[in-house]
Enzyme design. Sequence first.
Site, PDB file in Angstrom:
ATOM      1  N   ASP A  63       0.878  -1.123  -0.149  1.00  0.00           N
ATOM      2  CA  ASP A  63      -0.404  -0.075   0.072  1.00  0.00           C
ATOM      3  C   ASP A  63       0.630   1.425   0.295  1.00  0.00           C
ATOM      4  O   ASP A  63       1.823   1.252   1.058  1.00  0.00           O
ATOM      5  CB  ASP A  63      -1.074  -0.366   1.221  1.00  0.00           C
ATOM      6  CG  ASP A  63      -2.274   1.064   1.059  1.00  0.00           C
ATOM      7  OD1 ASP A  63      -1.858   2.068   1.034  1.00  0.00           O
ATOM      8  OD2 ASP A  63      -3.279   0.894   1.393  1.00  0.00           O
ATOM      9  N   ASN A  90       2.476   6.688  -9.871  1.00  0.00           N
ATOM     10  CA  ASN A  90       1.382   7.152 -10.257  1.00  0.00           C
ATOM     11  C   ASN A  90      -0.384   6.676  -9.271  1.00  0.00           C
ATOM     12  O   ASN A  90      -1.531   6.532  -9.727  1.00  0.00           O
ATOM     13  CB  ASN A  90       1.489   6.000 -11.896  1.00  0.00           C
ATOM     14  CG  ASN A  90       0.393   6.430 -12.741  1.00  0.00           C
ATOM     15  OD1 ASN A  90      -0.407   6.813 -12.737  1.00  0.00           O
ATOM     16  ND2 ASN A  90      -0.365   4.895 -11.913  1.00  0.00           N
ATOM     17  N   TYR A 157      -9.629  15.667  -3.933  1.00  0.00           N
ATOM     18  CA  TYR A 157      -8.659  15.069  -4.595  1.00  0.00           C
ATOM     19  C   TYR A 157      -7.575  15.808  -5.919  1.00  0.00           C
ATOM     20  O   TYR A 157      -6.898  15.855  -5.736  1.00  0.00           O
ATOM     21  CB  TYR A 157      -9.557  14.552  -6.251  1.00  0.00           C
ATOM     22  CG  TYR A 157      -8.972  13.227  -7.405  1.00  0.00           C
ATOM     23  CD1 TYR A 157      -8.416  12.252  -6.934  1.00  0.00           C
ATOM     24  CD2 TYR A 157      -9.187  14.155  -8.443  1.00  0.00           C
ATOM     25  CE1 TYR A 157      -8.302  12.114  -8.076  1.00  0.00           C
ATOM     26  CE2 TYR A 157      -8.854  13.247  -9.522  1.00  0.00           C
ATOM     27  CZ  TYR A 157      -8.140  12.390  -9.305  1.00  0.00           C
ATOM     28  OH  TYR A 157      -7.468  12.279 -10.369  1.00  0.00           O
ATOM     29  N   LYS A 161      -4.097  16.488  -5.941  1.00  0.00           N
ATOM     30  CA  LYS A 161      -2.914  16.655  -6.888  1.00  0.00           C
ATOM     31  C   LYS A 161      -2.666  17.895  -7.111  1.00  0.00           C
ATOM     32  O   LYS A 161      -1.450  18.239  -7.652  1.00  0.00           O
ATOM     33  CB  LYS A 161      -5.169  16.363  -8.093  1.00  0.00           C
ATOM     34  CG  LYS A 161      -4.831  15.373  -8.592  1.00  0.00           C
ATOM     35  CD  LYS A 161      -4.116  13.995  -8.238  1.00  0.00           C
ATOM     36  CE  LYS A 161      -4.840  12.542  -8.784  1.00  0.00           C
ATOM     37  NZ  LYS A 161      -2.885  11.621  -9.018  1.00  0.00           N
ATOM     38  N   THR A 192      -9.777   3.942 -17.766  1.00  0.00           N
ATOM     39  CA  THR A 192      -9.582   2.976 -16.708  1.00  0.00           C
ATOM     40  C   THR A 192     -10.187   3.000 -15.692  1.00  0.00           C
ATOM     41  O   THR A 192     -11.412   3.235 -16.312  1.00  0.00           O
ATOM     42  CB  THR A 192      -7.673   3.134 -15.942  1.00  0.00           C
ATOM     43  OG1 THR A 192      -8.240   4.412 -15.692  1.00  0.00           O
ATOM     44  CG2 THR A 192      -7.094   4.107 -17.602  1.00  0.00           C
TER      45      THR A 192
HETATM   46  N1  LIG Z   1      -7.929   7.769 -15.180  1.00  0.00           N
HETATM   47  C1  LIG Z   1      -8.122   9.260 -15.749  1.00  0.00           C
HETATM   48  O1  LIG Z   1      -8.911   9.198 -16.047  1.00  0.00           O
HETATM   49  C2  LIG Z   1      -7.371  10.034 -14.721  1.00  0.00           C
HETATM   50  C3  LIG Z   1      -6.803  10.911 -15.298  1.00  0.00           C
HETATM   51  C4  LIG Z   1      -6.175  12.556 -14.858  1.00  0.00           C
HETATM   52  C5  LIG Z   1      -5.389  11.950 -13.523  1.00  0.00           C
HETATM   53  N2  LIG Z   1      -5.305  10.139 -13.124  1.00  0.00           N
HETATM   54  C6  LIG Z   1      -4.887  10.198 -12.241  1.00  0.00           C
HETATM   55  O2  LIG Z   1      -3.975   8.595 -12.752  1.00  0.00           O
HETATM   56  C7  LIG Z   1      -3.427   7.806 -11.792  1.00  0.00           C
HETATM   57  C8  LIG Z   1      -3.883   6.559 -12.531  1.00  0.00           C
HETATM   58  O3  LIG Z   1      -4.818   6.499 -11.990  1.00  0.00           O
HETATM   59  P1  LIG Z   1      -6.162   5.149 -13.981  1.00  0.00           P
HETATM   60  O4  LIG Z   1      -6.663   5.829 -14.335  1.00  0.00           O
HETATM   61  O5  LIG Z   1      -4.699   4.428 -14.493  1.00  0.00           O
HETATM   62  O6  LIG Z   1      -6.702   4.167 -12.684  1.00  0.00           O
HETATM   63  P2  LIG Z   1      -6.506   2.828 -11.774  1.00  0.00           P
HETATM   64  O7  LIG Z   1      -7.261   1.877 -13.387  1.00  0.00           O
HETATM   65  O8  LIG Z   1      -7.752   2.367 -10.742  1.00  0.00           O
HETATM   66  O9  LIG Z   1      -5.560   2.621 -11.540  1.00  0.00           O
HETATM   67  C9  LIG Z   1      -4.694   2.967 -10.254  1.00  0.00           C
HETATM   68  C10 LIG Z   1      -3.933   1.803  -9.691  1.00  0.00           C
HETATM   69  O10 LIG Z   1      -3.252   2.668  -8.235  1.00  0.00           O
HETATM   70  C11 LIG Z   1      -3.372   1.889  -7.656  1.00  0.00           C
HETATM   71  N3  LIG Z   1      -3.552   1.517  -5.911  1.00  0.00           N
HETATM   72  C12 LIG Z   1      -4.390   2.782  -5.574  1.00  0.00           C
HETATM   73  N4  LIG Z   1      -4.572   2.760  -4.527  1.00  0.00           N
HETATM   74  C13 LIG Z   1      -3.992   1.977  -3.707  1.00  0.00           C
HETATM   75  C14 LIG Z   1      -2.762   1.960  -3.070  1.00  0.00           C
HETATM   76  N5  LIG Z   1      -3.455   2.555  -1.427  1.00  0.00           N
HETATM   77  N6  LIG Z   1      -1.439   1.482  -2.449  1.00  0.00           N
HETATM   78  C15 LIG Z   1      -0.742   1.206  -3.835  1.00  0.00           C
HETATM   79  N7  LIG Z   1      -1.594   1.155  -4.752  1.00  0.00           N
HETATM   80  C16 LIG Z   1      -2.965   2.002  -5.145  1.00  0.00           C
HETATM   81  C17 LIG Z   1      -4.190   0.296  -7.879  1.00  0.00           C
HETATM   82  O11 LIG Z   1      -3.925  -0.279  -7.651  1.00  0.00           O
HETATM   83  P3  LIG Z   1      -4.811  -1.689  -6.632  1.00  0.00           P
HETATM   84  O12 LIG Z   1      -5.773  -1.263  -6.266  1.00  0.00           O
HETATM   85  O13 LIG Z   1      -3.695  -3.519  -6.836  1.00  0.00           O
HETATM   86  O14 LIG Z   1      -3.670  -1.191  -5.089  1.00  0.00           O
HETATM   87  C18 LIG Z   1      -3.621   0.126  -9.560  1.00  0.00           C
HETATM   88  O15 LIG Z   1      -2.707   0.007  -9.946  1.00  0.00           O
HETATM   89  C19 LIG Z   1      -4.168   7.971 -10.466  1.00  0.00           C
HETATM   90  O16 LIG Z   1      -2.953   8.680 -10.108  1.00  0.00           O
HETATM   91  C20 LIG Z   1      -5.406   9.166 -11.401  1.00  0.00           C
HETATM   92  O17 LIG Z   1      -5.731   9.815 -10.038  1.00  0.00           O
HETATM   93  C21 LIG Z   1      -6.121   9.100 -14.409  1.00  0.00           C
END
Ligand SMILES: NC(=O)c1ccc[n+]([C@@H]2O[C@H](COP(=O)([O-])OP(=O)(O)OC[C@H]3O[C@@H](n4cnc5c(N)ncnc54)[C@H](OP(=O)(O)O)[C@@H]3O)[C@@H](O)[C@H]2O)c1
Length: 252
Positions: A63, A90, A157, A161, A192
């Site tokens: 975590d 990330n 959030y 960020k 995602t």
């Molecule tokens: N998708 C969008 O539209 C978007 C836009 C702007 C920014 N972002 C940012 O991009 C990043 C990646 O997001 P994503 O869209 O790829 O989402 P995602 O598919 O839900 O991936 C999130 C990742 O973070 C890990 N994670 C979450 N909480 C965690 C914890 N407490 N400890 C360890 N790992 C943790 C998850 O793994 P586990 O669940 O296996 O722990 C997963 O691998 C994030 O920071 C998000 O805020 C996303």
Amino acid sequence: MLALANKIAIVTGASSGIGRATAKLFAEEGARLVVAARRQAELDTLVAEISDVEGTAIALAGDVRDEAYAKALVDLAAERFGGLDIAFNNAGAVGLMAPLPDMMPAAWHETMDVNLTSAFLGAKYQIPAMLERGGGSLIFTSSFVGYTAGMPGMAAYAAAKAGLIGLTQVLAAEYGPKRLRVNALLPGGTDTPGATTTTPEARAFVEGIHALKRMAQPEEIARSALYLASDASSFTTGTALFADGGVSINRT
Ligand SMILES: NC(=O)c1ccc[n+]([C@@H]2O[C@H](COP(=O)([O-])OP(=O)(O)OC[C@H]3O[C@@H](n4cnc5c(N)ncnc54)[C@H](OP(=O)(O)O)[C@@H]3O)[C@@H](O)[C@H]2O)c1
């Protein structure tokens, strides 16, 4: 020559979405990787896929809110590969969406911890390891939310960020003289499991706010992470780099 030949990298949030796509791209470009997230099975699948294409990755599940885990990831990179050059911090999550008066402090802290405190904990151990190698590239995944857009219900959030951008600027100034570059990456809406587009209406709304009128695929964001990780961005530090499909400028 591969863009990340001889480089050693940590990628957090590698079990899914942007982190998973970035881990695969970094490995294809020659980096040896430590991949991080809580779900061991997903990380094991990723490691096997990377290995199938002759890449090198090891997984350590944990975590990112846990300081001991942040240290263990860096220790593993040092033990198995000899140090650390790149960290893509990330992992993150939107957390509870609610009007601020309805938000309990526990929910606020949870969102801050996973998105912002995790970055502090990661950087705390990554920076000394990178300095031992004569510098490196530290990257935080931020968002347009809280920087160029106020999205109702996302106060915690957004604050987390936006906090990452302040963290980026200070660390870039502090460690620039030691050849450590620090940048924030700001994806637009990306397709995602972590995206908030759970209904067709929500998806249409998110697509519509982008100039490109679509969401990104995680592989597109991974290419921007590769740019920041590699020497292609050798004079880029302290930035908030948009890979956001024009969501920040769009008014149509
Ligand atoms: N998708 C969008 O539209 C978007 C836009 C702007 C920014 N972002 C940012 O991009 C990043 C990646 O997001 P994503 O869209 O790829 O989402 P995602 O598919 O839900 O991936 C999130 C990742 O973070 C890990 N994670 C979450 N909480 C965690 C914890 N407490 N400890 C360890 N790992 C943790 C998850 O793994 P586990 O669940 O296996 O722990 C997963 O691998 C994030 O920071 C998000 O805020 C996303």
